[in-house]
Design an enzyme around this catalytic site. Sequence first.
Site, PDB file in Angstrom:
ATOM      1  N   TYR A  39      78.599 -62.059   2.160  1.00 60.98           N
ATOM      2  CA  TYR A  39      77.519 -61.619   3.048  1.00 60.98           C
ATOM      3  C   TYR A  39      77.645 -62.390   4.364  1.00 60.98           C
ATOM      4  CZ  TYR A  39      73.037 -59.487   4.185  1.00 60.98           C
ATOM      5  OH  TYR A  39      72.050 -58.749   4.768  1.00 60.98           O
ATOM      6  N   LYS A  94      77.013 -38.035 -15.971  1.00 55.44           N
ATOM      7  CA  LYS A  94      78.198 -37.632 -15.208  1.00 55.44           C
ATOM      8  C   LYS A  94      78.879 -38.858 -14.606  1.00 55.44           C
ATOM      9  CE  LYS A  94      80.607 -34.039 -13.835  1.00 55.44           C
ATOM     10  NZ  LYS A  94      80.076 -32.943 -13.015  1.00 55.44           N
ATOM     11  N   GLU A 136      76.031 -31.143  -8.355  1.00 50.63           N
ATOM     12  CA  GLU A 136      75.787 -30.920  -9.777  1.00 50.63           C
ATOM     13  C   GLU A 136      74.460 -30.198  -9.987  1.00 50.63           C
ATOM     14  OE1 GLU A 136      77.306 -31.559 -13.710  1.00 50.63           O
ATOM     15  OE2 GLU A 136      78.167 -31.988 -11.748  1.00 50.63           O
ATOM     16  N   ASN A 287      76.496 -22.771 -23.895  1.00 50.57           N
ATOM     17  CA  ASN A 287      76.355 -24.025 -24.634  1.00 50.57           C
ATOM     18  C   ASN A 287      74.872 -24.383 -24.760  1.00 50.57           C
ATOM     19  OD1 ASN A 287      77.607 -26.065 -26.035  1.00 50.57           O
ATOM     20  ND2 ASN A 287      78.636 -26.955 -24.269  1.00 50.57           N
TER      21      ASN A 287
END
Length: 767
Positions: A39, A94, A136, A287
């Site tokens: 930093y 995901k 998505e 599905n």
Amino acid sequence: MVKITKEAALEYHESGRPGKIEVKPTKAYRTQTDLSLAYSPGVAYPCLEIQENPDAAYKYTDKGNLVAVISNGTAVLGLGDIGAMSGKPVMEGKGLLFKIYGGIDVFDIEVAEKDPEKFCEAVERIAPTFGGINLEDIKAPECFYIEERLKKTLDIPVMHDDQHGTAIISAAGLKNAMEVIGKDIRQVKIVVNGAGAAAISCTKLYMAIGAQKENIVMLDSKGVISTTRQDLNEQKKFFATSRTDIHTLEEAIKGADVFVGLSKGNVLSKDMVKSMAKNPVIFALANPVPEISYEDAMEARPDVLMSTGRTDYPNQINNVIGFPYIFRGALDVHATAINEEMKLAAVHAIADLAKQPVPDVVNDVYKVNNLTFGREYFIPKPVDPRLITEVSAAVAKAAIESGVARKNIEDWDEYKDSLSVLLGQETKLTQKLYATAAAHPQRVVFAEAVHPTMLKAAVQAKAEGICQPILLGNDEVIMKLAKSLDLSLEGIEIVNLRHPNEQERRERYARILTEKRQRDGYTFQEANDKMFERNYFGMMMVETGEADAFITGLYTKYSNTIKVAKEVIGIRPEYNHFGTMHIVNSPKGTYYLADTLVNENPDKDTLKDIAKLAATAVRFFNEKPVIALVSHSNFGSNRSEGAQKVRYAVEEMQNEYPELPIDGEMQLDCALDNELRDEQYPFTRVKGKKVNTLVFPNLTSARSSYKMLQMLGSDAEVIGPIQMGLNKPIHFIDFGASVRDVVNITAIATIDAYVGQIKDRLSAIGK
């Protein structure tokens, strides 16, 4: 298939740390200097470099390995429009898949905005953070507009996986299915049930690999999409058929070669399947309930080639076969987009992979012996470790060739190796071992060739060029096993030690062993009887120079194998004991652990031999040994008998080898934490050095240490046991060793044999 209950799923997500992903530091952060570099003030320097050259962000930040999984929650799995926050568990999931399959970091971002314009504006403003964007669970038709706009306005890869992921995997499956049944994709009639984002993208990609538009019929919830309908959006209009004789799925399916379902469960009946053409192909991808069950489809038409989206049936069309590797390849060349060329490259790479011999790890996961290309297997399994190397490389190459890459890859073999290392399939050490062994392949005897693991390892080692295997066992049994495992034994020698043809060799070996051990009470008859045992016969092959190395251990108890090795091969004259070592490859470095197999409760002198053997072995792997003798005390803090033997062993080693960095007794944390050790015990001989070799006080502690690492599923790779101190390369393996474990030991045995031959030559020259 395991039944997933609500209670189990909620417990999974809630237990321990809530959620499925976390952020971990990748740089040192413990000291004030570390923090000052990470930093203020140190961070200013990379900031200024990036200001001067924006592409430097790929060099100094995680941008090149960071993907955003972004959704507004309007089409979440089979749940529909449940909102952005409700879809967060899916986006985290995901992210998990990106990480475990592609080694890609993910921030999941849920945007509470349904308006396409405002959604795009939000994504565009945060895009500089990322190297790629995975859209998505966004409903159609908005998803088409959103993706197209973002692809135009952003200079990083953008892909709506619900569209293109399914399209890429199913196109690869369709390509291979046509090959299995011997049909030309340009001639087949295709029925697509569903007209959402996935269906539109799938069908367009089928056309890109040869399907003809005039042979395609698409249906939505209102029936066949035809030119007579007035309720079609632009995407549906593209696929409208001019046929007026069909309106329903039942009418459209008659005589069709291919059915692709991207709709809802149980809409395709057995009678409809019976009406399809010979060798029909059915992709029932709804599905969790497909358009027709696997059982019903097979009952209706035994000649059907079937795919679903489920894990419990063959030929699963699973997006995880695609998206981690597509983004991996795109990120690695700093691509500005994922274009059609890259998607097609992924299709062909996935399709080609299914035709190659299946790795043992895939067969093991699915509890089968011989997955081979055909009706039951024409799509790679999600666990196939070759996906990252084959698909990512194909995508990266397509990006370069199509002009969307900002970074070039010169050495593709090196790139594939780096991908294997990335996911822990291989390490730099194992790659080096394999390359070294392949440069000097030796004759290696595999004692238990009638064991599937040993036989697979021998065949794989030959394929890798590591050795010339010699299989020990009943030749008929071995050949039968090889056939059942679909293994080729071409060019591999089989020695049936019990066969009458081997009588002369057994007797010759017996005479040699009798002469060698006659002062230990051996008789010729006793030695001859022992030559009917695998370990005695195989080790005598090495002892006489008729083979170069020997691998055993899957069937035999260690105590018996050790006894045979001492009798037949013997311990090197400069030692009174021999032992074994395990190598632990971890994110923090490579560590060498000894003794892990032979000496149950070593005394002071045995510990000294183990330490000397370990030092020699570490040098064998081209590293400088820094040794800690481990105990339950630190430098005399406990005066127990166990601690004292370690202490005395260290004192004598330090006196005899003043240049060797070795110390103890010390606890494990003291050995591995440099700062802690050097601060509290500044007198240590290993001060300022990183310990890489651990000598344990007994077998229990050594075996427990490496076994714990294995069972905890850590990021560490464990290689061993590696024999130290015998006159010839005789190597043992653990009872539960995998094929990979055996191949690793084979590579070491080959190098061991080659190094031994060089030493013998140098010794002869010296004489």
